[in-house]
Design an enzyme around this catalytic site. Structure first.
Site, short mmCIF file in Angstrom:
data_model
loop_
_atom_site.label_atom_id
_atom_site.label_comp_id
_atom_site.label_asym_id
_atom_site.label_seq_id
_atom_site.Cartn_x
_atom_site.Cartn_y
_atom_site.Cartn_z
N TYR A 1 44.43 41.56 46.73
CA TYR A 1 43.48 41.99 45.70
C TYR A 1 42.30 41.02 45.61
CZ TYR A 1 41.18 42.30 41.23
OH TYR A 1 40.19 42.36 40.27
N ASP B 1 35.35 58.98 38.60
CA ASP B 1 36.67 58.34 38.64
C ASP B 1 37.64 59.26 39.38
OD1 ASP B 1 39.24 57.10 37.80
OD2 ASP B 1 37.97 55.98 36.42
N VAL C 1 58.21 33.92 29.94
CA VAL C 1 57.08 33.00 30.12
C VAL C 1 57.26 32.42 31.52
CG1 VAL C 1 56.04 30.82 29.35
CG2 VAL C 1 56.90 32.47 27.66
N SER D 1 35.81 38.93 40.25
CA SER D 1 36.96 38.41 39.52
C SER D 1 37.09 36.90 39.70
CB SER D 1 38.21 39.10 40.06
OG SER D 1 39.37 38.42 39.69
N LYS E 1 37.93 41.23 46.53
CA LYS E 1 36.78 40.84 45.69
C LYS E 1 35.92 39.80 46.41
CE LYS E 1 37.66 43.60 42.33
NZ LYS E 1 36.77 44.72 42.02
N SER F 1 44.12 55.97 35.65
CA SER F 1 43.63 56.35 34.31
C SER F 1 43.76 57.87 34.21
CB SER F 1 42.15 55.94 34.15
OG SER F 1 41.37 56.58 35.14
P1 NAD Z 1 41.29 50.00 35.52
O1 NAD Z 1 42.35 50.27 36.55
O2 NAD Z 1 41.62 50.24 34.10
O3 NAD Z 1 39.98 50.83 35.87
C1 NAD Z 1 39.58 51.09 37.19
C2 NAD Z 1 39.22 52.57 37.28
O4 NAD Z 1 38.78 52.85 38.61
C3 NAD Z 1 40.42 53.47 36.99
O5 NAD Z 1 40.05 54.45 36.08
C4 NAD Z 1 40.76 54.07 38.36
O6 NAD Z 1 41.29 55.35 38.24
C5 NAD Z 1 39.40 54.05 39.04
N1 NAD Z 1 39.45 53.98 40.51
C6 NAD Z 1 40.12 53.09 41.29
N2 NAD Z 1 39.89 53.36 42.59
C7 NAD Z 1 39.04 54.43 42.64
C8 NAD Z 1 38.45 55.16 43.69
N3 NAD Z 1 38.67 54.88 44.97
N4 NAD Z 1 37.61 56.17 43.37
C9 NAD Z 1 37.36 56.48 42.07
N5 NAD Z 1 37.93 55.84 41.03
C10 NAD Z 1 38.77 54.82 41.33
O7 NAD Z 1 40.80 48.50 35.76
P2 NAD Z 1 39.85 47.61 34.87
O8 NAD Z 1 40.66 46.56 34.24
O9 NAD Z 1 38.99 48.47 34.03
O10 NAD Z 1 38.98 46.91 36.00
C11 NAD Z 1 37.70 47.35 36.32
C12 NAD Z 1 37.15 46.49 37.43
O11 NAD Z 1 37.15 45.13 37.02
C13 NAD Z 1 37.97 46.51 38.71
O12 NAD Z 1 37.09 46.43 39.81
C14 NAD Z 1 38.80 45.25 38.63
O13 NAD Z 1 39.17 44.78 39.89
C15 NAD Z 1 37.83 44.31 37.96
N6 NAD Z 1 38.46 43.20 37.23
C16 NAD Z 1 39.41 43.47 36.30
C17 NAD Z 1 40.02 42.43 35.62
C18 NAD Z 1 41.12 42.70 34.62
O14 NAD Z 1 41.93 41.80 34.40
N7 NAD Z 1 41.19 43.86 34.00
C19 NAD Z 1 39.63 41.11 35.88
C20 NAD Z 1 38.63 40.87 36.83
C21 NAD Z 1 38.06 41.94 37.51
C1 WQD Z 2 48.27 35.30 32.51
C2 WQD Z 2 49.29 34.20 32.32
C3 WQD Z 2 51.21 34.39 33.76
C4 WQD Z 2 52.93 38.01 32.07
C5 WQD Z 2 45.17 38.38 36.68
C6 WQD Z 2 44.43 38.39 37.99
C7 WQD Z 2 42.99 38.04 37.78
C8 WQD Z 2 42.37 38.96 36.74
C9 WQD Z 2 43.15 38.89 35.48
C10 WQD Z 2 41.68 40.92 37.99
C11 WQD Z 2 49.86 33.69 33.64
C12 WQD Z 2 51.61 34.52 32.31
C13 WQD Z 2 52.09 36.93 32.31
C14 WQD Z 2 54.23 37.76 31.56
C15 WQD Z 2 53.76 35.40 31.55
N1 WQD Z 2 42.43 40.33 37.15
N2 WQD Z 2 52.51 35.67 32.05
N3 WQD Z 2 54.59 36.47 31.31
O1 WQD Z 2 47.50 36.40 36.58
O2 WQD Z 2 45.92 35.05 35.11
O3 WQD Z 2 45.13 37.07 36.17
O4 WQD Z 2 44.52 39.24 35.75
O5 WQD Z 2 40.78 40.51 38.62
O6 WQD Z 2 42.37 38.25 38.98
O7 WQD Z 2 45.01 37.43 38.85
O8 WQD Z 2 46.71 37.29 34.33
O9 WQD Z 2 47.72 38.30 32.35
O10 WQD Z 2 48.96 38.46 34.55
O11 WQD Z 2 48.80 36.27 33.41
O12 WQD Z 2 54.15 34.26 31.33
O13 WQD Z 2 55.05 38.68 31.38
O14 WQD Z 2 50.42 34.76 31.60
O15 WQD Z 2 52.16 33.66 34.48
O16 WQD Z 2 50.07 32.33 33.50
P1 WQD Z 2 46.41 36.37 35.60
P2 WQD Z 2 48.07 37.68 33.64
#
Ligand code: NAD
Ligand code: WQD
Length: 344
Positions: A151, A32, A218, A126, A155, A37
């Site tokens: 973003y 990482d 909201v 995602s 993906k 983080s």
């Molecule tokens: P996060 O930011 O908590 O964790 C990602 C970690 O990767 C962090 O610790 C960051 O420091 C590290 N990182 C980023 N770029 C780096 C690099 N170039 N080299 C080394 N380390 C690096 O995010 P998360 O929520 O744990 O997400 C993990 C994965 O899941 C990501 O690829 C994210 O796009 C994907 N994802 C997350 C969500 C979500 O809503 N949390 C939803 C769909 C997909």
């Molecule tokens: C959820 C709902 C907002 C905050 C994102 C990425 C998706 C995935 C998950 C990475 C929406 C509403 C939110 C607030 C609100 N991540 N909201 N007030 O946008 O569905 O998804 O995270 O891959 O790719 O797009 O998640 O939690 O931001 O929003 O009303 O203060 O809550 O409008 O309808 P989202 P979210």
């Protein structure tokens, strides 16, 4: 077997490491850069599991540093590649940073897979790659619409890269398309702890409850949904974590997968923003200070998943309900508050 977890100090990476430690005998190495983080995550993982995690501070975009780590680690059975930047709004403001970090990081990891004969790689994809969809729920045959943010594009492009690479590579490639991962580990000792200000609904709810956020918004109450607010598929982070173990086991058992495999990971339940708020209010007995505001640009109205493919092929089952997601997120927020008070 030895498994490399990139982004292991992050939210989903840390919960996956805990599940691996608790349910397998795999050896973990985390890589990482701590761009979103801190290494304190490893202390928390140890508090939960009793296990010290081997870890390296390396930016995946630094190819030479990455190679040095792979030279040191020795034979690897699989890579779980979480490391990426993930904030949708931030990606609109800093598109080059997102393309650079997420695409270069992936390319460098894939080059390592080729050069070090790594047999399996699991990629964090995602639901955002589906874009605005017409038919719900979405399954893996749903055509991908235009990406709504840089973003999401990283993906979608990431999956294209994997598709092309799968045709020439000896590495099994699996993409897991997460819907909205939320909640925290049942111990209450670890959860989402991002460096940057949260924009996601669950941390906004719990931060409003403790007063860090004075009044939450909201975003949109005029959607064509049952209560006017957006609908999403929230899924417990520990259910997401467990899917990585099953996916890696599946890849190992299959020998060689011909093509990239991809799986939706969602609960299948659409939950509105107002329903999420009232679930929180009911379980915490706290009235949230919120107002109905304008729509947030880039939001889709409704999206939820059909995850039957993951169920049938990976034997993946969700264990946690919305109330578990919300109560674990709330426990974690309270733990953070306790720690803050102890420090001051
Ligand atoms: P996060 O930011 O908590 O964790 C990602 C970690 O990767 C962090 O610790 C960051 O420091 C590290 N990182 C980023 N770029 C780096 C690099 N170039 N080299 C080394 N380390 C690096 O995010 P998360 O929520 O744990 O997400 C993990 C994965 O899941 C990501 O690829 C994210 O796009 C994907 N994802 C997350 C969500 C979500 O809503 N949390 C939803 C769909 C997909
Ligand atoms: C959820 C709902 C907002 C905050 C994102 C990425 C998706 C995935 C998950 C990475 C929406 C509403 C939110 C607030 C609100 N991540 N909201 N007030 O946008 O569905 O998804 O995270 O891959 O790719 O797009 O998640 O939690 O931001 O929003 O009303 O203060 O809550 O409008 O309808 P989202 P979210």
């Amino acid at each position: 077997m030895k498994v490399v977890v990139t982004g292991g100090a992050g939210y989903i990476g840390s919960h996956t490491i805990i599940d691996i430690v608790e349910s397998t005998n795999w050896e973990i190495v985390s890589i990482d850069s701590y761009i979103n983080s801190t290494p304190d995550t490893y202390r928390r993982i140890k508090e939960v599991t009793g296990k010290e995690i081997e870890h390296y501070k390396v930016d995946l975009c630094d190819k030479n540093a990455l190679k040095n780590v792979f030279n040191e680690i020795g034979a690897i059975a699989g890579v779980i590649h979480f490391a990426a930047l993930k904030a949708v709004g931030d990606s609109v403001e800093n598109p080059l940073l997102y393309y650079q970090n997420n695409i270069t990081g992936l390319l460098n990891i894939l080059e390592c897979c080729a050069n070090y004969n790594i047999p399996n790689l699991i990629f964090s994809s995602s639901c955002s790659i589906y874009g605005n969809v017409d038919v719900l729920p979405v399954d893996e045959t749903t055509p991908l619409a235009k990406s709504e943010s840089p973003y999401a594009a990283t993906k979608a492009i990431g999956e294209e890269i994997l598709k092309d690479f799968s045709k020439v590579s000896n590495t099994n490639l699996i993409a897991l398309r997460y819907f909205n991962p939320v909640g925290a580990h049942s111990s209450g000792l670890i959860g989402e702890n991002p460096i940057n200000k949260p924009s996601n609904l669950f941390p906004v709810i719990t931060q409003t409850a403790v007063g860090i956020i004075e009044e939450m918004q909201v975003f949109g109450a005029d959607y064509k949904t049952r209560d006017g607010s957006c609908i999403r598929d929230y899924i417990h982070v520990s259910d997401i974590a467990n899917a990585h173990i099953l996916a890696l086991k599946y890849a190992v058992e299959q020998g060689k997968l011909e093509n990239l495999e991809f799986y939706n990971l969602g609960s299948g339940n659409g939950v509105s923003v107002l329903e999420a708020i009232s679930t929180f209010e009911d379980l915490s007995n706290i009235k949230l200070n919120y107002k109905l505001s304008a729509r947030r640009p880039g939001d889709v109205e409704s999206i939820y998943s059909n995850s039957k493919k993951a169920k049938s092929q990976l034997d993946w089952e969700t264990k946690f309900a919305l109330t578990d997601m919300m109560s674990s997120a709330w426990n974690w927020q309270q733990q953070l508050e306790k720690e803050k008070n102890e420090q001051s």
